[in-house]
Design an enzyme around this catalytic site. Structure first.
Site, PDB file in Angstrom:
ATOM      1  N   SER A  13       0.824  -1.215   0.000  1.00  0.00           N
ATOM      2  CA  SER A  13       0.000   0.000   0.000  1.00  0.00           C
ATOM      3  C   SER A  13       0.858   1.265   0.000  1.00  0.00           C
ATOM      4  CB  SER A  13      -0.921   0.017   1.222  1.00  0.00           C
ATOM      5  OG  SER A  13      -1.628   1.247   1.255  1.00  0.00           O
ATOM      6  N   THR A  58      -8.950  -1.262   1.724  1.00  0.00           N
ATOM      7  CA  THR A  58      -8.515  -1.640   0.387  1.00  0.00           C
ATOM      8  C   THR A  58      -8.754  -3.127   0.157  1.00  0.00           C
ATOM      9  OG1 THR A  58      -6.701  -1.430  -1.198  1.00  0.00           O
ATOM     10  CG2 THR A  58      -6.056  -1.895   1.072  1.00  0.00           C
ATOM     11  N   LYS A  62     -13.237  -4.097   0.296  1.00  0.00           N
ATOM     12  CA  LYS A  62     -14.054  -2.920  -0.011  1.00  0.00           C
ATOM     13  C   LYS A  62     -15.562  -3.209  -0.025  1.00  0.00           C
ATOM     14  CE  LYS A  62     -10.910   0.058  -2.633  1.00  0.00           C
ATOM     15  NZ  LYS A  62     -10.796   0.775  -3.919  1.00  0.00           N
ATOM     16  N   ASN A  83     -14.326   2.716   0.628  1.00  0.00           N
ATOM     17  CA  ASN A  83     -12.858   2.791   0.746  1.00  0.00           C
ATOM     18  C   ASN A  83     -12.417   3.646   1.932  1.00  0.00           C
ATOM     19  OD1 ASN A  83     -13.145   5.440  -0.116  1.00  0.00           O
ATOM     20  ND2 ASN A  83     -11.490   5.337  -1.605  1.00  0.00           N
ATOM     21  N   ASP A  98     -13.282   7.307  -4.173  1.00  0.00           N
ATOM     22  CA  ASP A  98     -12.683   7.031  -5.492  1.00  0.00           C
ATOM     23  C   ASP A  98     -13.325   7.867  -6.611  1.00  0.00           C
ATOM     24  OD1 ASP A  98     -10.769   5.214  -4.681  1.00  0.00           O
ATOM     25  OD2 ASP A  98     -12.004   3.454  -5.068  1.00  0.00           O
ATOM     26  N   ALA A 123     -15.789  -3.621 -15.407  1.00  0.00           N
ATOM     27  CA  ALA A 123     -17.090  -3.574 -14.737  1.00  0.00           C
ATOM     28  C   ALA A 123     -16.966  -3.913 -13.254  1.00  0.00           C
ATOM     29  CB  ALA A 123     -18.061  -4.540 -15.426  1.00  0.00           C
ATOM     30  N   ALA A 126     -13.776  -0.207  -9.502  1.00  0.00           N
ATOM     31  CA  ALA A 126     -13.221   1.046 -10.019  1.00  0.00           C
ATOM     32  C   ALA A 126     -14.077   1.570 -11.176  1.00  0.00           C
ATOM     33  CB  ALA A 126     -11.777   0.829 -10.477  1.00  0.00           C
ATOM     34  N   TYR A 219      -1.961   2.455 -11.446  1.00  0.00           N
ATOM     35  CA  TYR A 219      -0.871   3.417 -11.240  1.00  0.00           C
ATOM     36  C   TYR A 219       0.481   2.731 -11.031  1.00  0.00           C
ATOM     37  CZ  TYR A 219      -2.591   2.030  -6.723  1.00  0.00           C
ATOM     38  OH  TYR A 219      -3.050   1.278  -5.673  1.00  0.00           O
ATOM     39  N   GLY A 240      -2.825   6.994 -13.370  1.00  0.00           N
ATOM     40  CA  GLY A 240      -3.714   6.779 -12.225  1.00  0.00           C
ATOM     41  C   GLY A 240      -3.263   7.417 -10.921  1.00  0.00           C
TER      42      GLY A 240
HETATM   43  P1  NDP Z   1     -12.079  -5.485  -9.571  1.00  0.00           P
HETATM   44  O1  NDP Z   1     -11.378  -6.768  -9.276  1.00  0.00           O
HETATM   45  O2  NDP Z   1     -13.318  -5.117  -8.856  1.00  0.00           O
HETATM   46  O3  NDP Z   1     -12.434  -5.424 -11.146  1.00  0.00           O
HETATM   47  C1  NDP Z   1     -11.468  -5.748 -12.109  1.00  0.00           C
HETATM   48  C2  NDP Z   1     -12.101  -5.628 -13.485  1.00  0.00           C
HETATM   49  O4  NDP Z   1     -11.062  -5.849 -14.445  1.00  0.00           O
HETATM   50  C3  NDP Z   1     -13.205  -6.655 -13.777  1.00  0.00           C
HETATM   51  O5  NDP Z   1     -14.174  -6.067 -14.598  1.00  0.00           O
HETATM   52  C4  NDP Z   1     -12.421  -7.739 -14.544  1.00  0.00           C
HETATM   53  O6  NDP Z   1     -13.199  -8.540 -15.380  1.00  0.00           O
HETATM   54  C5  NDP Z   1     -11.520  -6.855 -15.371  1.00  0.00           C
HETATM   55  N1  NDP Z   1     -10.379  -7.568 -15.913  1.00  0.00           N
HETATM   56  C6  NDP Z   1      -9.359  -8.139 -15.243  1.00  0.00           C
HETATM   57  N2  NDP Z   1      -8.485  -8.700 -16.111  1.00  0.00           N
HETATM   58  C7  NDP Z   1      -8.980  -8.456 -17.360  1.00  0.00           C
HETATM   59  C8  NDP Z   1      -8.527  -8.776 -18.666  1.00  0.00           C
HETATM   60  N3  NDP Z   1      -7.384  -9.444 -18.873  1.00  0.00           N
HETATM   61  N4  NDP Z   1      -9.288  -8.365 -19.724  1.00  0.00           N
HETATM   62  C9  NDP Z   1     -10.424  -7.688 -19.539  1.00  0.00           C
HETATM   63  N5  NDP Z   1     -10.900  -7.354 -18.314  1.00  0.00           N
HETATM   64  C10 NDP Z   1     -10.181  -7.745 -17.241  1.00  0.00           C
HETATM   65  O7  NDP Z   1     -10.946  -4.369  -9.375  1.00  0.00           O
HETATM   66  P2  NDP Z   1     -11.201  -2.809  -9.146  1.00  0.00           P
HETATM   67  O8  NDP Z   1     -12.285  -2.387 -10.055  1.00  0.00           O
HETATM   68  O9  NDP Z   1     -11.304  -2.529  -7.717  1.00  0.00           O
HETATM   69  O10 NDP Z   1      -9.815  -2.181  -9.618  1.00  0.00           O
HETATM   70  C11 NDP Z   1      -9.401  -2.208 -10.986  1.00  0.00           C
HETATM   71  C12 NDP Z   1      -8.071  -1.503 -11.092  1.00  0.00           C
HETATM   72  O11 NDP Z   1      -8.231  -0.119 -10.809  1.00  0.00           O
HETATM   73  C13 NDP Z   1      -7.060  -2.058 -10.081  1.00  0.00           C
HETATM   74  O12 NDP Z   1      -5.978  -2.585 -10.770  1.00  0.00           O
HETATM   75  C14 NDP Z   1      -6.666  -0.888  -9.230  1.00  0.00           C
HETATM   76  O13 NDP Z   1      -5.259  -0.784  -9.087  1.00  0.00           O
HETATM   77  C15 NDP Z   1      -7.168   0.319  -9.997  1.00  0.00           C
HETATM   78  N6  NDP Z   1      -7.687   1.335  -9.073  1.00  0.00           N
HETATM   79  C16 NDP Z   1      -7.030   2.533  -9.030  1.00  0.00           C
HETATM   80  C17 NDP Z   1      -7.436   3.510  -8.185  1.00  0.00           C
HETATM   81  C18 NDP Z   1      -6.700   4.814  -8.148  1.00  0.00           C
HETATM   82  O14 NDP Z   1      -6.866   5.565  -7.192  1.00  0.00           O
HETATM   83  N7  NDP Z   1      -5.916   5.146  -9.172  1.00  0.00           N
HETATM   84  C19 NDP Z   1      -8.584   3.336  -7.271  1.00  0.00           C
HETATM   85  C20 NDP Z   1      -9.225   2.036  -7.413  1.00  0.00           C
HETATM   86  C21 NDP Z   1      -8.754   1.081  -8.285  1.00  0.00           C
HETATM   87  P3  NDP Z   1     -13.719  -9.988 -14.885  1.00  0.00           P
HETATM   88  O15 NDP Z   1     -14.792  -9.686 -13.867  1.00  0.00           O
HETATM   89  O16 NDP Z   1     -14.199 -10.625 -16.115  1.00  0.00           O
HETATM   90  O17 NDP Z   1     -12.530 -10.667 -14.256  1.00  0.00           O
END
Ligand code: NDP
Length: 278
Positions: A13, A58, A62, A83, A98, A123, A126, A219, A240
């Site tokens: 973190s 985190t 969450k 968060n 967020d 989906a 984030a 990020y 990010g």
């Molecule tokens: P989740 O696990 O909730 O969602 C991840 C999403 O990514 C799902 O829709 C998943 O699809 C999709 N995914 C993963 N791998 C692939 C792939 N190879 N091809 C297509 N889709 C894919 O994670 P979060 O939404 O919480 O976070 C997503 C990212 O955002 C994280 O990596 C995090 O670091 C970043 N983030 C950044 C923040 C910031 O402050 N900059 C704040 C919050 C998050 P499926 O369901 O099909 O697996």
């Protein structure tokens, strides 16, 4: 005052570095901010203790934190994730910074969201935060694109009304949607790991107008494969880190009741990430 961040694992973190720098700049030697590594089976016990005034939450907690709280606000409810937790007269209140963090990061970069055609890739949590945040500041339309179209549809159903037009699609719709898009928000975790390059190669950047901005919420690395390819195609990019700084700053302001020192937090974050402060 005891603050912290709870997750599992937590060693990666970046919040402790950002918050420590902010507290030092504010002269708040009375406040501590610790990283708590709490596995899922320990979460209920952690929140039953009254030893802290506020925590960031985190991965992977969450969503699972929600039933442990006394109340969550409308933003956290819409996103379906918390968060930030605030203890207020013994009651645990959950919010989500967020969405606001994303909006502030784009504002800071001069990206106009009002009236924009937005495409959100992903989906998960984030992506939900992105739809709530960008819909809230007047995006004209939001297309949610996910590898599992059903997940995009579920998101669009849950968040119906967030934008005047909110649609759901599979990845095969990217090229067709591209010409109408002013802002692409990469909100999957696909740009984190080994498959990042092939994921980025699957995005038809040549189909987007040169005026499109591409933001990746991931990020680490700061310049992801998606941002690098977008740049190669002459598109404007936003990484990010701004969102991470602003979501953290919003939580800190909430706990302390004063504005957080954004630039101090950004420098600490970039240093922790190993990049030169910009
Ligand atoms: P989740 O696990 O909730 O969602 C991840 C999403 O990514 C799902 O829709 C998943 O699809 C999709 N995914 C993963 N791998 C692939 C792939 N190879 N091809 C297509 N889709 C894919 O994670 P979060 O939404 O919480 O976070 C997503 C990212 O955002 C994280 O990596 C995090 O670091 C970043 N983030 C950044 C923040 C910031 O402050 N900059 C704040 C919050 C998050 P499926 O369901 O099909 O697996």
């Amino acid at each position: 005052m005891r603050l912290g961040v709870v997750g599992h694992p937590i060693a990666h973190s970046l919040s402790p570095a950002m918050v420590a720098a902010a507290l030092a700049a504010l002269g708040r030697t009375d406040v501590t901010y610790d990283a708590f590594d709490v596995p899922p089976e320990g979460l209920a016990r952690f929140f039953s203790r009254d030893g802290f005034a506020g925590v960031n939450v985190t991965l992977p907690h969450k969503q699972s934190v929600i039933p442990l709280l006394d109340e969550i606000d409308d933003v956290a409810r819409a996103i379906g994730a918390v968060n930030t937790v605030v203890r207020d007269r013994g009651r645990l209140l959950g919010t989500n910074t967020d969405a606001a963090g994303l909006v502030r990061a784009l504002e800071e970069e001069g990206v106009v969201v009002r009236g924009a055609g937005v495409l959100v890739l992903g989906a998960g949590g984030a992506a939900r935060a992105a739809v709530v945040g960008l819909g809230g500041v007047g995006a004209r339309s939001i297309a949610v694109v996910a590898r599992r179209e059903g997940e995009a549809e579920a998101l669009a159903t849950d968040l119906a009304g967030s934008a005047p037009v909110l649609t759901a699609h599979g990845l095969d719709a990217l090229a067709r949607l591209a010409p109408e898009i002013d802002l692409l928000v990469q909100a999957t975790s696909a740009t984190l790991g080994a498959g990042a390059e092939s994921f980025a190669l699957g995005i038809p950047f040549e189909a987007f107008e040169k005026t499109t901005t591409v933001m990746d919420l991931v990020y680490r690395p700061r310049i992801t494969a998606v941002l690098r390819r977008a740049e190669e195609h002459g598109l404007r990019t936003v990484d990010g880190t701004g969102m991470l700084v602003h979501q953290g700053a919003a939580a800190l302001s909430r706990w302390l009741g004063v504005a957080a020192p954004i630039d101090v937090m950004r420098s600490a974050l970039l240093e922790a990430l190993g990049g030169a402060p910009s």
